[in-house]
Design a protein around this motif. Sequence first.
Motif, PDB file in Angstrom:
ATOM      1  N   LEU A   1       0.743  -1.166  -0.026  1.00 14.93           N
ATOM      2  CA  LEU A   1      -0.082   0.053   0.186  1.00 14.93           C
ATOM      3  C   LEU A   1       0.853   1.450  -0.018  1.00 14.93           C
ATOM      4  CD1 LEU A   1      -2.453  -1.070   2.700  1.00 14.93           C
ATOM      5  CD2 LEU A   1      -2.634  -1.442   0.324  1.00 14.93           C
ATOM      6  N   GLY A   2       0.471   2.132  -0.729  1.00  8.03           N
ATOM      7  CA  GLY A   2       1.294   3.419  -1.092  1.00  8.03           C
ATOM      8  C   GLY A   2       2.248   3.499  -1.834  1.00  8.03           C
ATOM      9  N   ARG A   3       2.507   4.956  -2.340  1.00  5.00           N
ATOM     10  CA  ARG A   3       3.469   5.108  -3.618  1.00  5.00           C
ATOM     11  C   ARG A   3       4.916   4.703  -2.968  1.00  5.00           C
ATOM     12  NH1 ARG A   3       3.470  11.183  -4.540  1.00  5.00           N
ATOM     13  NH2 ARG A   3       1.693  10.871  -6.276  1.00  5.00           N
ATOM     14  N   ASP A   4       5.247   5.156  -1.660  1.00  6.84           N
ATOM     15  CA  ASP A   4       6.466   4.969  -1.326  1.00  6.84           C
ATOM     16  C   ASP A   4       6.990   3.397  -1.171  1.00  6.84           C
ATOM     17  OD1 ASP A   4       7.309   7.505  -1.331  1.00  6.84           O
ATOM     18  OD2 ASP A   4       7.023   7.696   0.863  1.00  6.84           O
ATOM     19  N   LYS A   5       6.028   2.717  -0.551  1.00  7.09           N
ATOM     20  CA  LYS A   5       6.254   1.160  -0.525  1.00  7.09           C
ATOM     21  C   LYS A   5       6.264   0.603  -1.671  1.00  7.09           C
ATOM     22  CE  LYS A   5       4.583   0.867   4.333  1.00  7.09           C
ATOM     23  NZ  LYS A   5       3.530   0.499   5.295  1.00  7.09           N
ATOM     24  N   VAL A   6       5.324   0.874  -2.536  1.00  6.74           N
ATOM     25  CA  VAL A   6       5.007   0.284  -3.780  1.00  6.74           C
ATOM     26  C   VAL A   6       6.475   0.407  -4.710  1.00  6.74           C
ATOM     27  CG1 VAL A   6       4.060   0.143  -6.060  1.00  6.74           C
ATOM     28  CG2 VAL A   6       2.736   0.049  -4.233  1.00  6.74           C
ATOM     29  N   SER A   7       7.141   1.678  -4.448  1.00  7.89           N
ATOM     30  CA  SER A   7       8.527   1.962  -5.309  1.00  7.89           C
ATOM     31  C   SER A   7       9.290   1.185  -5.012  1.00  7.89           C
ATOM     32  CB  SER A   7       8.746   3.676  -5.107  1.00  7.89           C
ATOM     33  OG  SER A   7       9.971   3.757  -5.789  1.00  7.89           O
ATOM     34  N   ARG A   8       9.363   0.961  -3.632  1.00 10.43           N
ATOM     35  CA  ARG A   8      10.627   0.207  -2.877  1.00 10.43           C
ATOM     36  C   ARG A   8      10.685  -1.365  -3.066  1.00 10.43           C
ATOM     37  NH1 ARG A   8       9.844   3.673   1.593  1.00 10.43           N
ATOM     38  NH2 ARG A   8       8.621   2.080   2.798  1.00 10.43           N
ATOM     39  N   TYR A   9       9.151  -1.697  -3.329  1.00  6.80           N
ATOM     40  CA  TYR A   9       8.922  -3.246  -3.700  1.00  6.80           C
ATOM     41  C   TYR A   9       9.382  -3.365  -4.956  1.00  6.80           C
ATOM     42  CZ  TYR A   9       6.481  -7.575  -4.576  1.00  6.80           C
ATOM     43  OH  TYR A   9       5.855  -8.591  -4.882  1.00  6.80           O
TER      44      TYR A   9
END
Length: 316
Positions: free
Chosen positions: A239-247
């Motif tokens: 969930l969320g832009r930062d977590k998706v980007s890191r994923y």
Amino acid sequence: MTERGDGPADAPVRSGRLAQFEEVRGRLWGVAYRITGTVSDADDAVQETWLRWQLLPDEPPVQNPRAFLTTVVSRICYDLLGSARARRETYVGPWLPEPVLDGAPGAGRTALLEGPEDRVTLDESVGMALLTVLERLTPAERTAFVLYDVFAVPFPEIADAVGRTPESVRQLASRARRRVRAEAPRRTVDRGEHRRTVEAFLTAVAGGDFEGLLAVLDPEVVWRSDGGGKVSAARRPVLGRDKVSRYVRGLLTRFDTATMRLAVRDVNGAPGMVFADASEEYPAGVFAFTVHDGLITEVHAVVNPDKLRHLDFGDL
């Protein structure tokens, strides 16, 4: 004694039956796929419908083959959903529908997504996001919604498929519609906007441009991965832009970019992304995107090999 359908006199009957069935095969597969969410079940349901159609007596003739066959395939799919729900309760991680790529051959799949090449709007009814929402409905609600809201099947015919009264089916469809409206994500219907956003995502990923990746993700983006316990995948939504980007960044570190092939392909009627490893060391996958206001709001990533067996990744 000659069995029915085996003599020369029966050839015109068999030919007529086949023509009637082929005329609606694409519709039947479209109904079956939207109700079950799987290619294999849709294929099986259409095949079973054909077998039942062949076994019907010649007299009296079916007055409305289209309506009759739609009811038959819907009843088969409705029965399949009951056992499927039990299996999905023990599924490892999120359960996502099996993706369909435009032009994929077999059992009416092309007809499911057919349309002019220059079409400018997207068909929500076959999109991965809506099919995922439909998973939360009861089998009766899902069948009623698909048949009435998508295919405009009258309530009495739906009642025959699910074994309810027409008034009960009306209530089922209404309840399902309210839930779909409440839970379906915001999305653009503009095909060009959707494609430009997906291409920006692909460019950012292929170039390792994580600032560019952040720029194309909605702040509240949701990433769902379906590995089915067969391959490594997030077992809960990210969930969320930062977590998706890191994923995504973590995913890229696990692959050999020299052998990885990425391409924009139509996934369930909307521009999506497919990837495969030329060395076949890593699993292939299909990404479907939901786009709103030029940003990606949802990603559905299917990497379970069992759900991709019907696809050919050889042309990437």
